[in-house]
Design a protein around this motif. Structure first.
Motif, PDB file in Angstrom:
ATOM      1  N   ALA A   1       0.847  -1.190   0.000  1.00 60.25           N
ATOM      2  CA  ALA A   1       0.000   0.000   0.000  1.00 60.25           C
ATOM      3  C   ALA A   1       0.885   1.243   0.000  1.00 60.25           C
ATOM      4  O   ALA A   1       1.935   1.264   0.626  1.00 60.25           O
ATOM      5  N   GLY A   2       0.465   2.276  -0.728  1.00 57.59           N
ATOM      6  CA  GLY A   2       1.210   3.525  -0.791  1.00 57.59           C
ATOM      7  C   GLY A   2       1.751   3.829  -2.164  1.00 57.59           C
ATOM      8  O   GLY A   2       2.158   4.958  -2.442  1.00 57.59           O
TER       9      GLY A   2
ATOM     10  N   ALA B   1      -4.566  10.425  -6.653  1.00 55.30           N
ATOM     11  CA  ALA B   1      -3.374  10.048  -5.884  1.00 55.30           C
ATOM     12  C   ALA B   1      -3.324  10.816  -4.562  1.00 55.30           C
ATOM     13  O   ALA B   1      -3.046  10.239  -3.507  1.00 55.30           O
TER      14      ALA B   1
ATOM     15  N   ARG C   1      -5.959   9.623  -2.033  1.00 56.20           N
ATOM     16  CA  ARG C   1      -5.635   8.314  -1.454  1.00 56.20           C
ATOM     17  C   ARG C   1      -4.244   8.274  -0.822  1.00 56.20           C
ATOM     18  O   ARG C   1      -3.824   7.227  -0.342  1.00 56.20           O
TER      19      ARG C   1
ATOM     20  N   THR D   1      -1.348   8.209  -2.215  1.00 52.01           N
ATOM     21  CA  THR D   1      -0.682   7.108  -2.890  1.00 52.01           C
ATOM     22  C   THR D   1       0.159   7.636  -4.046  1.00 52.01           C
ATOM     23  O   THR D   1      -0.329   8.405  -4.872  1.00 52.01           O
TER      24      THR D   1
ATOM     25  N   LYS E   1       6.356   3.155  -1.689  1.00 52.68           N
ATOM     26  CA  LYS E   1       6.343   4.524  -2.206  1.00 52.68           C
ATOM     27  C   LYS E   1       7.389   4.678  -3.302  1.00 52.68           C
ATOM     28  O   LYS E   1       8.215   3.803  -3.522  1.00 52.68           O
TER      29      LYS E   1
END
Length: 164
Positions: free
Chosen positions: A26-27, A48, A51, A53, A118
């Motif tokens: 996640a990310g 983005a 979220r 993200t 990330k």
């Protein structure tokens, strides 16, 4: 191979190049689809940011030879509620590396590394010739797309389709 099958295989191969044996968390999300116009970039940047993200969007369309190809990449980095967008990015692979990098346009500073959760911005250009690294990454990707292997679908990557 259909366009959809090519885009899925290519997106997964790019994920392999950038992540190695790591799995996305996640990310960060990889998306793939057609070339984004200004409105599309704004919408994806807003999504983005909402979220929280990071997004690496792979753009597909007719290549120089007229065949369906990966034609561009856009990085969306969400930092402190701001979405930074870097267009016209390219893949890069150094001679000794096992993982690739993402290079922004030649006038932009730094480069990007895909971490499991990330996208990292790293100051400075990677060591070695930029042109040679781009050629190596393109050759690696082309070779991966010729392989008939289950490695593309080994479950390490989740690919999100671009919303219509």
């Amino acid at each position: 191979m259909t366009y959809d099958a090519f885009e899925t295989a290519c997106t997964k191969a790019v994920a392999r190049l950038l992540l190695g044996n790591r799995k996305l968390k996640a990310g960060v999300v990889l998306t793939g689809g057609g070339r984004l116009d200004l409105e599309g970039k704004i919408k994806l940047g807003q999504k983005a940011r909402e979220r929280e993200t990071d997004v690496l969007h792979l753009e597909y369309g007719p290549g120089e030879d007229g065949r369906h190809a990966l034609t561009g990449m856009i990085v969306f980095l969400v930092r402190e509620n701001i979405c930074h967008i870097q267009t016209d990015c390219r893949l890069f692979l150094s001679k000794a590396a096992t993982r690739g990098l993402v290079l922004p346009q030649s006038g932009a500073r730094g480069h990007f590394r895909l971490a499991p959760g990330k996208i990292l911005h790293i100051d400075g250009k990677p060591a070695g010739g930029v042109t040679d690294g781009i050629v190596r990454a393109d050759a690696w990707l082309a070779h991966q797309l010729t392989l008939e292997s289950d490695a593309v679908d080994d479950g390490r990557y989740e690919v999100w389709s671009q919303a219509a």
